[in-house]
Design a protein around this motif. Sequence first.
Motif, mmCIF file in Angstrom:
data_model
loop_
_atom_site.group_PDB
_atom_site.id
_atom_site.type_symbol
_atom_site.label_atom_id
_atom_site.label_comp_id
_atom_site.label_asym_id
_atom_site.label_seq_id
_atom_site.Cartn_x
_atom_site.Cartn_y
_atom_site.Cartn_z
ATOM 1 N N MET A 7 -4.487 108.385 18.227
ATOM 2 C CA MET A 7 -3.608 109.697 18.306
ATOM 3 C C MET A 7 -4.200 110.208 17.886
ATOM 4 N N ASP A 8 -3.920 111.533 17.977
ATOM 5 C CA ASP A 8 -3.486 113.087 17.367
ATOM 6 C C ASP A 8 -3.126 112.210 15.441
ATOM 7 N N LEU A 9 -3.768 112.972 14.319
ATOM 8 C CA LEU A 9 -3.665 112.885 12.983
ATOM 9 C C LEU A 9 -3.915 111.311 13.246
ATOM 10 N N TRP A 10 -5.160 110.542 14.548
ATOM 11 C CA TRP A 10 -4.965 109.234 13.321
ATOM 12 C C TRP A 10 -4.749 108.696 11.965
ATOM 13 N N ASP A 11 -6.066 109.220 11.468
ATOM 14 C CA ASP A 11 -6.384 109.224 10.365
ATOM 15 C C ASP A 11 -5.366 109.569 8.821
ATOM 16 N N HIS A 12 -4.736 110.319 9.595
ATOM 17 C CA HIS A 12 -3.661 110.829 8.229
ATOM 18 C C HIS A 12 -2.139 109.924 8.114
ATOM 19 N N CYS A 13 -1.471 109.391 7.047
ATOM 20 C CA CYS A 13 -0.619 108.908 6.899
ATOM 21 C C CYS A 13 0.576 108.892 7.468
ATOM 22 N N CYS A 14 1.181 108.126 7.444
ATOM 23 C CA CYS A 14 2.965 108.251 8.255
ATOM 24 C C CYS A 14 3.769 108.348 7.519
ATOM 25 N N GLY A 15 3.485 108.751 6.232
ATOM 26 C CA GLY A 15 4.391 109.003 5.153
ATOM 27 C C GLY A 15 5.063 107.839 4.354
ATOM 28 N N ALA A 16 5.191 106.977 4.686
ATOM 29 C CA ALA A 16 5.700 105.593 3.805
ATOM 30 C C ALA A 16 4.621 105.371 2.857
ATOM 31 N N ALA A 17 3.811 105.013 2.950
ATOM 32 C CA ALA A 17 2.473 104.716 1.837
ATOM 33 C C ALA A 17 3.308 104.140 0.792
#
Length: 125
Positions: A7-17
Amino acid sequence: GLELVPMDLWDHCCGAAGIYNLDQPELSGRILDEKLDALERSGAAVLVTGNPGCLMQWRAGVAERGLAVEVLHLATFLAAQLDRLKAGKLDAKKLTGDKKASGDQAALFLLTRSIMNLDEVITRQ
Protein backbone atom coordinates in the motif's frame (compact mmCIF):
# COMPACT_ATOMS: atom_id res chain seq x y z
CA GLY A 1 -7.48 -14.39 -8.59
CA LEU A 2 -5.51 -12.61 -5.93
CA GLU A 3 -3.17 -9.66 -6.25
CA LEU A 4 -0.90 -8.71 -3.35
CA VAL A 5 0.44 -5.18 -3.48
CA PRO A 6 2.18 -2.94 -0.96
CA MET A 7 0.00 0.00 0.00
CA ASP A 8 1.07 3.61 -0.52
CA LEU A 9 2.69 4.86 2.69
CA TRP A 10 3.17 1.24 3.79
CA ASP A 11 6.32 2.32 5.59
CA HIS A 12 4.52 4.95 7.67
CA CYS A 13 2.97 4.21 11.05
CA CYS A 14 -0.82 3.93 11.16
CA GLY A 15 -0.87 5.94 14.38
CA ALA A 16 -1.40 3.11 16.86
CA ALA A 17 2.28 2.95 17.94
CA GLY A 18 1.76 0.86 21.03
CA ILE A 19 -0.55 3.03 23.15
CA TYR A 20 0.09 6.27 21.24
CA ASN A 21 -3.48 6.18 19.95
CA LEU A 22 -4.70 6.19 23.56
CA ASP A 23 -2.18 8.73 24.84
CA GLN A 24 -2.37 11.11 21.86
CA PRO A 25 -5.68 10.38 20.11
CA GLU A 26 -5.78 13.59 18.06
CA LEU A 27 -2.29 13.16 16.59
CA SER A 28 -2.87 9.45 16.14
CA GLY A 29 -6.09 10.21 14.25
CA ARG A 30 -4.32 12.58 11.87
CA ILE A 31 -1.71 9.94 11.11
CA LEU A 32 -4.42 7.35 10.52
CA ASP A 33 -6.33 9.72 8.22
CA GLU A 34 -3.36 9.83 5.82
CA LYS A 35 -3.21 6.05 5.82
CA LEU A 36 -6.97 5.75 5.29
CA ASP A 37 -6.71 8.14 2.32
CA ALA A 38 -4.05 5.85 0.82
CA LEU A 39 -6.25 2.83 1.45
CA GLU A 40 -9.21 4.49 -0.26
CA ARG A 41 -7.06 5.40 -3.29
CA SER A 42 -5.94 1.78 -3.61
CA GLY A 43 -9.40 0.37 -4.25
CA ALA A 44 -8.46 -2.64 -2.11
CA ALA A 45 -11.06 -5.02 -0.75
CA VAL A 46 -8.81 -6.35 2.03
CA LEU A 47 -6.00 -4.90 4.14
CA VAL A 48 -3.65 -7.32 5.91
CA THR A 49 -1.45 -6.42 8.87
CA GLY A 50 0.69 -8.51 11.18
CA ASN A 51 0.49 -6.14 14.17
CA PRO A 52 -2.45 -6.51 16.61
CA GLY A 53 -2.33 -2.81 17.57
CA CYS A 54 -2.42 -1.79 13.92
CA LEU A 55 -5.26 -4.24 13.34
CA MET A 56 -7.41 -2.49 15.96
CA GLN A 57 -6.42 0.98 14.72
CA TRP A 58 -7.21 0.11 11.11
CA ARG A 59 -10.52 -1.54 11.96
CA ALA A 60 -11.64 1.50 13.95
CA GLY A 61 -10.67 3.88 11.13
CA VAL A 62 -12.26 1.78 8.40
CA ALA A 63 -15.49 1.51 10.42
CA GLU A 64 -15.54 5.24 11.18
CA ARG A 65 -15.20 6.10 7.49
CA GLY A 66 -17.64 3.41 6.46
CA LEU A 67 -15.20 1.83 4.02
CA ALA A 68 -16.01 -1.51 2.44
CA VAL A 69 -12.58 -2.93 3.31
CA GLU A 70 -11.98 -6.03 5.37
CA VAL A 71 -9.05 -5.67 7.80
CA LEU A 72 -7.42 -8.99 8.64
CA HIS A 73 -4.50 -10.24 10.67
CA LEU A 74 -1.84 -11.94 8.57
CA ALA A 75 -2.50 -15.37 10.13
CA THR A 76 -6.24 -15.13 9.39
CA PHE A 77 -5.59 -14.03 5.84
CA LEU A 78 -3.09 -16.82 5.17
CA ALA A 79 -5.41 -19.47 6.61
CA ALA A 80 -8.21 -18.28 4.31
CA GLN A 81 -5.91 -18.32 1.27
CA LEU A 82 -4.68 -21.82 2.09
CA ASP A 83 -8.31 -22.94 2.28
CA ARG A 84 -8.91 -21.35 -1.13
CA LEU A 85 -5.89 -23.18 -2.56
CA LYS A 86 -7.09 -26.52 -1.19
CA ALA A 87 -10.58 -25.92 -2.58
CA GLY A 88 -9.18 -25.08 -6.01
CA LYS A 89 -10.45 -21.50 -5.84
CA LEU A 90 -6.98 -20.01 -6.13
CA ASP A 91 -4.76 -20.89 -9.06
CA ALA A 92 -1.27 -21.80 -7.83
CA LYS A 93 0.25 -21.32 -11.27
CA LYS A 94 -1.26 -17.87 -11.70
CA LEU A 95 -0.39 -16.78 -8.16
CA THR A 96 3.28 -17.70 -8.45
CA GLY A 97 3.79 -17.09 -12.16
CA ASP A 98 5.21 -20.63 -12.40
CA LYS A 99 3.43 -22.95 -14.86
CA LYS A 100 4.52 -25.98 -12.82
CA ALA A 101 3.51 -24.67 -9.39
CA SER A 102 1.49 -26.87 -7.06
CA GLY A 103 -0.82 -25.80 -4.25
CA ASP A 104 1.98 -26.33 -1.73
CA GLN A 105 4.38 -24.16 -3.73
CA ALA A 106 1.77 -21.43 -4.02
CA ALA A 107 1.15 -21.60 -0.28
CA LEU A 108 4.84 -21.15 0.40
CA PHE A 109 4.98 -18.27 -2.08
CA LEU A 110 1.96 -16.62 -0.49
CA LEU A 111 3.43 -16.96 2.98
CA THR A 112 6.82 -15.60 1.90
CA ARG A 113 5.32 -12.69 -0.03
CA SER A 114 3.05 -11.75 2.85
CA ILE A 115 5.80 -11.89 5.46
CA MET A 116 8.02 -9.64 3.35
CA ASN A 117 5.47 -6.82 3.76
CA LEU A 118 4.16 -7.56 7.23
CA ASP A 119 3.03 -4.05 8.01
CA GLU A 120 0.36 -3.57 5.41
CA VAL A 121 -0.52 -5.49 2.30
CA ILE A 122 -3.63 -4.77 0.33
CA THR A 123 -5.33 -7.30 -1.86
CA ARG A 124 -7.47 -7.01 -4.90
CA GLN A 125 -9.55 -10.06 -5.62
